[in-house]
Design an enzyme around this catalytic site. Structure first.
Site, PDB file in Angstrom:
ATOM      1  N   ARG A 135     -86.981 -26.290   6.157  1.00 14.06           N
ATOM      2  CA  ARG A 135     -87.714 -25.474   6.948  1.00 14.06           C
ATOM      3  C   ARG A 135     -88.867 -24.936   6.273  1.00 14.06           C
ATOM      4  O   ARG A 135     -89.722 -24.624   6.692  1.00 14.06           O
ATOM      5  CB  ARG A 135     -86.773 -24.373   7.721  1.00 14.06           C
ATOM      6  CG  ARG A 135     -87.595 -23.574   8.463  1.00 14.06           C
ATOM      7  CD  ARG A 135     -86.617 -22.673   9.451  1.00 14.06           C
ATOM      8  NE  ARG A 135     -86.250 -21.604   8.685  1.00 14.06           N
ATOM      9  CZ  ARG A 135     -85.471 -20.691   9.133  1.00 14.06           C
ATOM     10  NH1 ARG A 135     -85.156 -20.549  10.401  1.00 14.06           N
ATOM     11  NH2 ARG A 135     -84.950 -19.749   8.399  1.00 14.06           N
ATOM     12  N   TYR A 136     -88.642 -24.625   4.757  1.00 16.69           N
ATOM     13  CA  TYR A 136     -89.558 -24.205   4.016  1.00 16.69           C
ATOM     14  C   TYR A 136     -90.067 -25.090   3.193  1.00 16.69           C
ATOM     15  O   TYR A 136     -89.213 -26.139   2.701  1.00 16.69           O
ATOM     16  CB  TYR A 136     -89.011 -22.897   3.168  1.00 16.69           C
ATOM     17  CG  TYR A 136     -88.857 -21.905   4.071  1.00 16.69           C
ATOM     18  CD1 TYR A 136     -89.813 -21.057   4.807  1.00 16.69           C
ATOM     19  CD2 TYR A 136     -87.367 -21.537   4.152  1.00 16.69           C
ATOM     20  CE1 TYR A 136     -89.146 -20.008   5.698  1.00 16.69           C
ATOM     21  CE2 TYR A 136     -86.881 -20.446   5.202  1.00 16.69           C
ATOM     22  CZ  TYR A 136     -87.932 -19.675   5.686  1.00 16.69           C
ATOM     23  OH  TYR A 136     -87.430 -18.519   6.565  1.00 16.69           O
ATOM     24  N   ARG A 184     -87.691 -25.579  -0.498  1.00 16.77           N
ATOM     25  CA  ARG A 184     -86.266 -25.292  -0.751  1.00 16.77           C
ATOM     26  C   ARG A 184     -85.494 -25.944   0.759  1.00 16.77           C
ATOM     27  O   ARG A 184     -86.267 -25.933   1.711  1.00 16.77           O
ATOM     28  CB  ARG A 184     -85.974 -23.911  -0.947  1.00 16.77           C
ATOM     29  CG  ARG A 184     -86.569 -22.946   0.058  1.00 16.77           C
ATOM     30  CD  ARG A 184     -86.841 -21.733  -0.618  1.00 16.77           C
ATOM     31  NE  ARG A 184     -87.242 -20.518   0.320  1.00 16.77           N
ATOM     32  CZ  ARG A 184     -88.275 -20.316   0.868  1.00 16.77           C
ATOM     33  NH1 ARG A 184     -89.530 -21.014   0.669  1.00 16.77           N
ATOM     34  NH2 ARG A 184     -88.493 -19.141   1.625  1.00 16.77           N
ATOM     35  N   CYS A 208     -64.477 -22.615   6.449  1.00 20.34           N
ATOM     36  CA  CYS A 208     -64.733 -21.490   5.698  1.00 20.34           C
ATOM     37  C   CYS A 208     -63.099 -20.725   5.188  1.00 20.34           C
ATOM     38  O   CYS A 208     -62.217 -21.319   5.936  1.00 20.34           O
ATOM     39  CB  CYS A 208     -65.473 -20.399   6.198  1.00 20.34           C
ATOM     40  SG  CYS A 208     -67.241 -20.825   6.697  1.00 20.34           S
ATOM     41  N   CYS A 268     -65.907 -15.669  10.407  1.00 27.68           N
ATOM     42  CA  CYS A 268     -66.347 -14.411  10.886  1.00 27.68           C
ATOM     43  C   CYS A 268     -66.654 -14.640  12.161  1.00 27.68           C
ATOM     44  O   CYS A 268     -67.311 -15.339  12.680  1.00 27.68           O
ATOM     45  CB  CYS A 268     -67.594 -14.068  10.128  1.00 27.68           C
ATOM     46  SG  CYS A 268     -67.200 -14.356   8.237  1.00 27.68           S
ATOM     47  N   CYS A 299     -70.549 -15.016  13.174  1.00 29.22           N
ATOM     48  CA  CYS A 299     -71.180 -16.185  12.538  1.00 29.22           C
ATOM     49  C   CYS A 299     -72.282 -16.593  13.480  1.00 29.22           C
ATOM     50  O   CYS A 299     -71.840 -17.150  14.557  1.00 29.22           O
ATOM     51  CB  CYS A 299     -70.169 -17.150  12.258  1.00 29.22           C
ATOM     52  SG  CYS A 299     -70.884 -18.347  10.934  1.00 29.22           S
ATOM     53  N   ARG A 310     -73.307 -19.795  12.814  1.00 34.52           N
ATOM     54  CA  ARG A 310     -72.872 -21.120  13.055  1.00 34.52           C
ATOM     55  C   ARG A 310     -71.695 -21.110  13.749  1.00 34.52           C
ATOM     56  O   ARG A 310     -70.907 -22.226  13.588  1.00 34.52           O
ATOM     57  CB  ARG A 310     -73.022 -21.942  11.544  1.00 34.52           C
ATOM     58  CG  ARG A 310     -74.146 -21.605  10.912  1.00 34.52           C
ATOM     59  CD  ARG A 310     -74.394 -22.910  10.064  1.00 34.52           C
ATOM     60  NE  ARG A 310     -75.770 -22.558   9.579  1.00 34.52           N
ATOM     61  CZ  ARG A 310     -76.153 -22.179   8.445  1.00 34.52           C
ATOM     62  NH1 ARG A 310     -75.255 -21.602   7.780  1.00 34.52           N
ATOM     63  NH2 ARG A 310     -77.401 -22.170   8.025  1.00 34.52           N
ATOM     64  N   ASP A 327     -78.537 -12.645  14.354  1.00 35.47           N
ATOM     65  CA  ASP A 327     -79.195 -13.763  15.028  1.00 35.47           C
ATOM     66  C   ASP A 327     -78.769 -13.549  16.504  1.00 35.47           C
ATOM     67  O   ASP A 327     -77.863 -12.629  16.848  1.00 35.47           O
ATOM     68  CB  ASP A 327     -78.749 -14.895  14.573  1.00 35.47           C
ATOM     69  CG  ASP A 327     -79.468 -15.095  13.032  1.00 35.47           C
ATOM     70  OD1 ASP A 327     -80.496 -14.587  12.998  1.00 35.47           O
ATOM     71  OD2 ASP A 327     -78.831 -15.938  12.342  1.00 35.47           O
ATOM     72  N   ASP A 353     -84.638 -13.267  11.095  1.00 35.49           N
ATOM     73  CA  ASP A 353     -84.678 -14.700  11.038  1.00 35.49           C
ATOM     74  C   ASP A 353     -85.240 -15.049  12.617  1.00 35.49           C
ATOM     75  O   ASP A 353     -84.396 -15.039  13.497  1.00 35.49           O
ATOM     76  CB  ASP A 353     -83.261 -15.339  10.676  1.00 35.49           C
ATOM     77  CG  ASP A 353     -83.719 -16.796  10.231  1.00 35.49           C
ATOM     78  OD1 ASP A 353     -84.917 -17.213  10.291  1.00 35.49           O
ATOM     79  OD2 ASP A 353     -82.708 -17.406   9.647  1.00 35.49           O
ATOM     80  N   LYS A 405     -87.915 -16.366   8.227  1.00 33.92           N
ATOM     81  CA  LYS A 405     -87.410 -15.009   7.999  1.00 33.92           C
ATOM     82  C   LYS A 405     -88.594 -14.106   7.672  1.00 33.92           C
ATOM     83  O   LYS A 405     -89.288 -14.332   6.867  1.00 33.92           O
ATOM     84  CB  LYS A 405     -86.477 -15.308   6.538  1.00 33.92           C
ATOM     85  CG  LYS A 405     -85.068 -15.965   6.885  1.00 33.92           C
ATOM     86  CD  LYS A 405     -84.418 -15.948   5.780  1.00 33.92           C
ATOM     87  CE  LYS A 405     -82.953 -16.483   5.725  1.00 33.92           C
ATOM     88  NZ  LYS A 405     -83.318 -17.982   5.984  1.00 33.92           N
TER      89      LYS A 405
HETATM   90  C1  LIG Z   1     -82.580 -18.661   4.593  1.00 33.57           C
HETATM   91  C2  LIG Z   1     -83.179 -20.185   4.301  1.00 33.57           C
HETATM   92  C3  LIG Z   1     -83.344 -20.311   3.289  1.00 33.57           C
HETATM   93  C4  LIG Z   1     -83.591 -19.508   1.993  1.00 33.57           C
HETATM   94  O1  LIG Z   1     -84.749 -18.359   2.228  1.00 33.57           O
HETATM   95  P1  LIG Z   1     -84.807 -17.395   0.983  1.00 33.57           P
HETATM   96  O2  LIG Z   1     -85.678 -16.309   1.806  1.00 33.57           O
HETATM   97  O3  LIG Z   1     -85.644 -18.156   0.029  1.00 33.57           O
HETATM   98  O4  LIG Z   1     -83.640 -16.916   0.700  1.00 33.57           O
HETATM   99  C5  LIG Z   1     -83.887 -21.810   3.022  1.00 33.57           C
HETATM  100  N1  LIG Z   1     -84.060 -22.306   3.903  1.00 33.57           N
HETATM  101  C6  LIG Z   1     -83.484 -22.017   5.407  1.00 33.57           C
HETATM  102  C7  LIG Z   1     -83.623 -23.031   6.386  1.00 33.57           C
HETATM  103  C8  LIG Z   1     -83.069 -20.768   5.638  1.00 33.57           C
HETATM  104  O5  LIG Z   1     -82.678 -20.554   6.684  1.00 33.57           O
HETATM  105  S1  SF4 Z   2     -70.738 -16.074   8.139  1.00 28.36           S
HETATM  106 FE1  SF4 Z   2     -69.924 -17.924   9.033  1.00 28.36          FE
HETATM  107  S2  SF4 Z   2     -70.414 -19.602   7.553  1.00 28.36           S
HETATM  108 FE2  SF4 Z   2     -70.551 -17.419   6.741  1.00 28.36          FE
HETATM  109  S3  SF4 Z   2     -68.239 -17.458   5.793  1.00 28.36           S
HETATM  110 FE3  SF4 Z   2     -68.379 -16.542   7.913  1.00 28.36          FE
HETATM  111  S4  SF4 Z   2     -67.734 -18.074   9.241  1.00 28.36           S
HETATM  112 FE4  SF4 Z   2     -68.348 -19.006   7.344  1.00 28.36          FE
END
Ligand SMILES: *Cc1c(COP(=O)(O)O)cnc(C)c1O
Ligand code: SF4
Length: 348
Positions: A91-92, A95, A104, A108, A111, A113, A272, A309, A316
């Site tokens: 997305r960026y 990175r 996991c 959580c 979460c 996801r 989120d 986010d 973010k």
């Molecule tokens: C959060 C995230 C990152 C890392 O973001 P930083 O602000 O550099 O910690 C990189 N890619 C995606 C898709 C993210 O959601």
């Molecule tokens: S927040 Fe989601 S991905 Fe992270 S440890 Fe908890 S269940 Fe796993």
């Protein structure tokens, strides 16, 4: 090879509300429908941190009827739109997130996801992992690879080492990060052997995930100490959770405790808009009040960015209390104590 202690712990994890009924005085039956929708798993260690029904550890780990409320979007971050191959989110520009694990140690309830973790569809095939590495190798603008999941440290040492070695060998990858909740939920996973393995892939940053001071136990502190002694730079991402940690005193105790464990608070996350997590959401005003309360009374090292986010993959963004009360050539800036001070700015 003989099973390691932490692998045994995972096998001994509680995976149904019915089993929970053996440990606590409550009626698990209404919750079986929640657990059928979103998987549950609680490690023996994390279960041991629960003192009573409904406490901050319980709320993070035990299914709740509120999860069935249809209160939001399914994929608010729009991650799929930024996924060139299944294991990668790009997305960026510089990175990527590399999903190396679909599960996991403990799940959580809040979460982002939660629709995916622990489900068979999330488990990555060998081929998808290989495609992920090929994508990183073929994309020279990627300098920072974030191992995520699920939880990367759930992988056996041999698999983790192989993936790290392949990514580390790519010339344009400058740093590797690992996002993991294992120090908080399965500290026995952080073995000397794991630390020796990780040490080979410097520069390596590890962001862990503690949400409440009660998670800062002796075992967790020792796990973080082993990682720090291996030269790994430790950060922490906390999620702001209603009824768990949404008070200035709790957050300041958490952040001070983390610093003592050589873990630097990196982000405080606004929740989120994920479906089934609405009961954990706080207002942004609450988050800003907490962030404001830290600045001044606490070490600057304990002031993370408060991050939202944005939906739709817009990224973010840090949210900051309004210190600048008036702009112009003469700024009016409010101090942490509430005084207002003039500051002459240069004309732009
Ligand atoms: C959060 C995230 C990152 C890392 O973001 P930083 O602000 O550099 O910690 C990189 N890619 C995606 C898709 C993210 O959601
Ligand atoms: S927040 Fe989601 S991905 Fe992270 S440890 Fe908890 S269940 Fe796993």
């Amino acid at each position: 090879m003989a099973q390691e202690l932490w692998q045994q712990s995972l096998q001994d994890a509680v995976t149904s509300v019915e089993q929970l009924g053996d440990h606590f005085d409550f009626d698990p039956r209404p919750l079986t429908v929640v657990e059928a929708k979103y998987p549950m798993r609680i490690t023996p260690y994390y279960l041991g941190l629960i003192e009573k029904v409904g406490d901050p550890i319980w709320k993070q780990a035990v299914p709740d009827l509120h999860e069935l409320a249809d209160d939001g979007l399914v994929d608010p971050l729009g991650e799929e739109d930024f996924s060139p191959v299944p294991a990668i989110i790009h997305r960026y520009p510089d990175r990527v997130i590399f999903h190396v694990s679909g599960s996991c140690a403990s799940y959580c309830r809040f979460c982002t996801r939660k629709r995916k973790v622990g489900c068979p569809e999330m488990a990555l095939s060998f081929r998808e992992l290989r495609e992920g590495i090929e994508y990183i190798a073929a994309t020279p603008q990627i300098h920072d690879v974030i191992f995520s999941g699920g939880d990367p440290l759930i992988l056996p040492d041999s698999v983790l080492e192989d993936l790290l070695a392949r990514v580390h060998a790519i010339p344009h990858v400058e740093i590797i990060r690992i996002g993991t909740r294992v120090p908080a939920t399965l500290p026995e996973r952080v073995t000397d052997r794991l630390c020796a393995l990780l040490k080979k892939f410097q520069p390596l940053y590890l962001n862990t995930h503690f949400n409440h001071p009660r998670e800062l136990t002796q075992q967790a502190a020792e796990a973080c100490a082993r990682l720090a002694d291996a030269g790994i730079v430790l950060g922490n991402q906390t999620v702001l959770l209603r009824g768990v940690n949404d008070q200035p005193e709790i957050i300041s105790e958490l952040f001070r405790g983390l610093l003592k464990m050589r873990v630097r608070p990196y982000y405080l996350h606004q929740m989120d808009l994920t479906r089934g997590t609405g009961h954990f959401r706080t207002s942004v005003k609450t988050g800003l009040k907490i962030i404001h309360s830290l600045r001044g009374p606490m070490s600057g090292l304990a002031s993370p960015h408060y991050i939202i986010d944005l939906p739709g993959g817009k990224g973010k963004i840090p949210l900051v209390p309004q210190y600048v009360k008036r702009r112009g050539d003469m700024l009016l800036i409010q101090t942490a104590d509430g005084d207002v001070v003039e500051y002459p700015d240069l004309p732009s």
